[in-house]
Write a protein that holds these residues in place. Structure first.
Motif, PDB file in Angstrom:
ATOM      1  N   VAL A   1       0.831  -1.195   0.000  1.00 17.61           N
ATOM      2  CA  VAL A   1       0.000   0.000   0.000  1.00 17.61           C
ATOM      3  C   VAL A   1       0.876   1.259   0.000  1.00 17.61           C
ATOM      4  CG1 VAL A   1      -0.333   0.166   2.503  1.00 17.61           C
ATOM      5  CG2 VAL A   1      -2.100   1.024   0.969  1.00 17.61           C
ATOM      6  N   VAL A   2       2.070   1.202   0.591  1.00 12.97           N
ATOM      7  CA  VAL A   2       2.956   2.368   0.581  1.00 12.97           C
ATOM      8  C   VAL A   2       3.322   2.743  -0.853  1.00 12.97           C
ATOM      9  CG1 VAL A   2       5.119   1.074   0.904  1.00 12.97           C
ATOM     10  CG2 VAL A   2       4.996   3.451   1.591  1.00 12.97           C
ATOM     11  N   ARG A   3       3.502   1.767  -1.711  1.00 16.40           N
ATOM     12  CA  ARG A   3       3.806   2.068  -3.117  1.00 16.40           C
ATOM     13  C   ARG A   3       2.604   2.712  -3.785  1.00 16.40           C
ATOM     14  NH1 ARG A   3       6.020  -1.767  -8.059  1.00 16.40           N
ATOM     15  NH2 ARG A   3       5.338  -0.350  -9.704  1.00 16.40           N
ATOM     16  N   ALA A   4       1.422   2.155  -3.565  1.00 14.85           N
ATOM     17  CA  ALA A   4       0.211   2.733  -4.160  1.00 14.85           C
ATOM     18  C   ALA A   4       0.026   4.178  -3.709  1.00 14.85           C
ATOM     19  CB  ALA A   4      -1.007   1.890  -3.795  1.00 14.85           C
ATOM     20  N   LEU A   5       0.194   4.427  -2.418  1.00 11.65           N
ATOM     21  CA  LEU A   5       0.040   5.786  -1.898  1.00 11.65           C
ATOM     22  C   LEU A   5       1.091   6.728  -2.471  1.00 11.65           C
ATOM     23  CD1 LEU A   5      -0.770   4.972   1.811  1.00 11.65           C
ATOM     24  CD2 LEU A   5      -2.263   6.193   0.205  1.00 11.65           C
ATOM     25  N   ALA A   6       2.329   6.265  -2.532  1.00 14.37           N
ATOM     26  CA  ALA A   6       3.405   7.105  -3.067  1.00 14.37           C
ATOM     27  C   ALA A   6       3.146   7.456  -4.524  1.00 14.37           C
ATOM     28  CB  ALA A   6       4.750   6.402  -2.912  1.00 14.37           C
ATOM     29  N   GLU A   7       2.659   6.499  -5.288  1.00 15.58           N
ATOM     30  CA  GLU A   7       2.341   6.772  -6.697  1.00 15.58           C
ATOM     31  C   GLU A   7       1.153   7.716  -6.818  1.00 15.58           C
ATOM     32  OE1 GLU A   7       3.871   2.798  -9.044  1.00 15.58           O
ATOM     33  OE2 GLU A   7       1.867   2.707  -8.142  1.00 15.58           O
ATOM     34  N   LEU A   8       0.091   7.446  -6.056  1.00 17.30           N
ATOM     35  CA  LEU A   8      -1.116   8.274  -6.141  1.00 17.30           C
ATOM     36  C   LEU A   8      -0.885   9.700  -5.675  1.00 17.30           C
ATOM     37  CD1 LEU A   8      -3.742   5.722  -4.774  1.00 17.30           C
ATOM     38  CD2 LEU A   8      -3.649   6.656  -7.096  1.00 17.30           C
ATOM     39  N   ARG A   9      -0.064   9.872  -4.645  1.00 18.30           N
ATOM     40  CA  ARG A   9       0.141  11.192  -4.053  1.00 18.30           C
ATOM     41  C   ARG A   9       1.387  11.902  -4.553  1.00 18.30           C
ATOM     42  NH1 ARG A   9      -3.172  12.145   0.488  1.00 18.30           N
ATOM     43  NH2 ARG A   9      -4.970  10.790   0.216  1.00 18.30           N
ATOM     44  N   GLY A  10       2.178  11.242  -5.396  1.00 21.99           N
ATOM     45  CA  GLY A  10       3.404  11.877  -5.873  1.00 21.99           C
ATOM     46  C   GLY A  10       4.369  12.164  -4.737  1.00 21.99           C
ATOM     47  N   ALA A  11       4.610  11.182  -3.905  1.00 20.19           N
ATOM     48  CA  ALA A  11       5.451  11.363  -2.726  1.00 20.19           C
ATOM     49  C   ALA A  11       6.851  11.838  -3.093  1.00 20.19           C
ATOM     50  CB  ALA A  11       5.548  10.049  -1.945  1.00 20.19           C
ATOM     51  N   THR A  12       7.345  12.782  -2.314  1.00 17.41           N
ATOM     52  CA  THR A  12       8.716  13.254  -2.482  1.00 17.41           C
ATOM     53  C   THR A  12       9.603  12.737  -1.356  1.00 17.41           C
ATOM     54  OG1 THR A  12       8.178  15.285  -1.287  1.00 17.41           O
ATOM     55  CG2 THR A  12       8.018  15.342  -3.705  1.00 17.41           C
ATOM     56  N   GLU A  13       8.960  12.195  -0.317  1.00 13.93           N
ATOM     57  CA  GLU A  13       9.684  11.657   0.824  1.00 13.93           C
ATOM     58  C   GLU A  13       8.823  10.556   1.439  1.00 13.93           C
ATOM     59  OE1 GLU A  13      11.365  13.325   5.093  1.00 13.93           O
ATOM     60  OE2 GLU A  13      10.672  14.728   3.578  1.00 13.93           O
ATOM     61  N   ILE A  14       9.471   9.470   1.843  1.00 19.52           N
ATOM     62  CA  ILE A  14       8.750   8.362   2.467  1.00 19.52           C
ATOM     63  C   ILE A  14       9.498   7.959   3.729  1.00 19.52           C
ATOM     64  CG2 ILE A  14       7.954   5.969   2.207  1.00 19.52           C
ATOM     65  CD1 ILE A  14       8.015   6.455  -0.867  1.00 19.52           C
ATOM     66  N   CYS A  15       8.760   7.864   4.826  1.00 17.46           N
ATOM     67  CA  CYS A  15       9.319   7.399   6.082  1.00 17.46           C
ATOM     68  C   CYS A  15       8.463   6.234   6.553  1.00 17.46           C
ATOM     69  CB  CYS A  15       9.310   8.519   7.113  1.00 17.46           C
ATOM     70  SG  CYS A  15       9.978   7.991   8.710  1.00 17.46           S
ATOM     71  N   LEU A  16       9.100   5.128   6.850  1.00 21.17           N
ATOM     72  CA  LEU A  16       8.394   3.944   7.316  1.00 21.17           C
ATOM     73  C   LEU A  16       8.709   3.707   8.787  1.00 21.17           C
ATOM     74  CD1 LEU A  16       9.132   1.659   4.255  1.00 21.17           C
ATOM     75  CD2 LEU A  16       7.007   2.866   4.761  1.00 21.17           C
ATOM     76  N   LEU A  17       7.693   3.685   9.597  1.00 21.07           N
ATOM     77  CA  LEU A  17       7.834   3.365  11.007  1.00 21.07           C
ATOM     78  C   LEU A  17       7.657   1.862  11.124  1.00 21.07           C
ATOM     79  CD1 LEU A  17       5.503   6.191  12.287  1.00 21.07           C
ATOM     80  CD2 LEU A  17       7.988   6.180  12.393  1.00 21.07           C
ATOM     81  N   ALA A  18       8.662   1.178  11.606  1.00 20.58           N
ATOM     82  CA  ALA A  18       8.606  -0.281  11.608  1.00 20.58           C
ATOM     83  C   ALA A  18       9.326  -0.872  12.812  1.00 20.58           C
ATOM     84  CB  ALA A  18       9.234  -0.828  10.333  1.00 20.58           C
ATOM     85  N   THR A  19       8.781  -1.973  13.286  1.00 21.25           N
ATOM     86  CA  THR A  19       9.491  -2.745  14.302  1.00 21.25           C
ATOM     87  C   THR A  19      10.664  -3.432  13.615  1.00 21.25           C
ATOM     88  OG1 THR A  19       8.205  -4.750  13.921  1.00 21.25           O
ATOM     89  CG2 THR A  19       7.355  -3.199  15.592  1.00 21.25           C
ATOM     90  N   GLU A  20      11.580  -3.921  14.429  1.00 19.95           N
ATOM     91  CA  GLU A  20      12.725  -4.637  13.866  1.00 19.95           C
ATOM     92  C   GLU A  20      12.247  -5.831  13.033  1.00 19.95           C
ATOM     93  OE1 GLU A  20      16.745  -6.979  15.382  1.00 19.95           O
ATOM     94  OE2 GLU A  20      15.499  -5.928  16.824  1.00 19.95           O
ATOM     95  N   LYS A  21      11.289  -6.571  13.544  1.00 16.39           N
ATOM     96  CA  LYS A  21      10.765  -7.745  12.839  1.00 16.39           C
ATOM     97  C   LYS A  21      10.101  -7.357  11.509  1.00 16.39           C
ATOM     98  CE  LYS A  21       7.506 -11.551  13.285  1.00 16.39           C
ATOM     99  NZ  LYS A  21       6.411 -12.123  14.076  1.00 16.39           N
ATOM    100  N   ALA A  22       9.299  -6.314  11.518  1.00 16.98           N
ATOM    101  CA  ALA A  22       8.616  -5.880  10.289  1.00 16.98           C
ATOM    102  C   ALA A  22       9.625  -5.448   9.232  1.00 16.98           C
ATOM    103  CB  ALA A  22       7.646  -4.748  10.596  1.00 16.98           C
ATOM    104  N   GLN A  23      10.645  -4.707   9.639  1.00 18.16           N
ATOM    105  CA  GLN A  23      11.654  -4.285   8.680  1.00 18.16           C
ATOM    106  C   GLN A  23      12.423  -5.474   8.132  1.00 18.16           C
ATOM    107  OE1 GLN A  23      14.251  -1.123   9.932  1.00 18.16           O
ATOM    108  NE2 GLN A  23      15.450  -1.186   8.061  1.00 18.16           N
ATOM    109  N   ARG A  24      12.749  -6.404   9.003  1.00 15.89           N
ATOM    110  CA  ARG A  24      13.468  -7.601   8.576  1.00 15.89           C
ATOM    111  C   ARG A  24      12.635  -8.418   7.574  1.00 15.89           C
ATOM    112  NH1 ARG A  24      14.284  -9.506  13.332  1.00 15.89           N
ATOM    113  NH2 ARG A  24      12.584 -10.981  13.366  1.00 15.89           N
ATOM    114  N   GLU A  25      11.345  -8.553   7.835  1.00 16.21           N
ATOM    115  CA  GLU A  25      10.488  -9.389   6.989  1.00 16.21           C
ATOM    116  C   GLU A  25      10.028  -8.702   5.712  1.00 16.21           C
ATOM    117  OE1 GLU A  25       7.305 -11.000   9.329  1.00 16.21           O
ATOM    118  OE2 GLU A  25       8.679 -12.068  10.656  1.00 16.21           O
TER     119      GLU A  25
END
Length: 135
Positions: free
Chosen positions: A2-26
């Motif tokens: 969904v982050v890709r869909a949102l970035a494409e739809l909104r023309g993102a210039t910056e993306i920050c992902l808040l993630a647990t260690e496990k989520a980032q690893r997976e």
């Protein structure tokens, strides 16, 4: 993602992902790959605690991380709660309310949720719902 869909739809210039260690690893490499494939900005990852493992003092660190990420004067911040822990949207709403109250020039917020369960099976499309009115 969904982050890709949102970035494409909104023309993102910056993306920050808040993630647990496990989520980032997976999911980190998959997300990085998907965003790069679409020519979108490389995201920064900010670590947050796993609520099922963290002690209450860790939540204050997470709150500070959220506050830093959400403080963007003159910008629009699209905050996606799709893959957050069940407590995440409540926590995010508290941080957003804090920033809106304390910052002299708070950003414009749009809180969204990718509703996979509401997808149209025939087209395999899912709506992205704005929850902003609830702020």
């Amino acid at each position: 993602y969904v982050v890709r869909a949102l970035a494409e739809l909104r023309g993102a210039t910056e993306i920050c992902l808040l993630a647990t260690e496990k989520a980032q690893r997976e999911h980190g490499e998959g997300i990085l790959s998907s965003l790069a494939e679409a020519g979108l900005p490389t995201p920064t990852f900010r670590r947050i605690s796993d609520p099922s493992e963290a002690d209450p003092s860790a939540f204050w660190g997470d709150f500070e991380t959220l506050r830093e990420v959400l403080t963007a004067p003159g910008r629009t911040v699209v905050f996606d709660i799709t893959h957050g822990f069940r407590s995440g949207p409540f926590f995010a709403a508290a941080a957003i309310a804090y920033v809106q109250t304390v910052e002299v020039e708070p950003p414009v917020f749009d809180v969204v949720y990718g509703a996979w369960q509401a997808r149209d099976v025939a087209t395999d499309r899912s709506p992205i719902l704005s929850l902003t009115p609830f702020l």
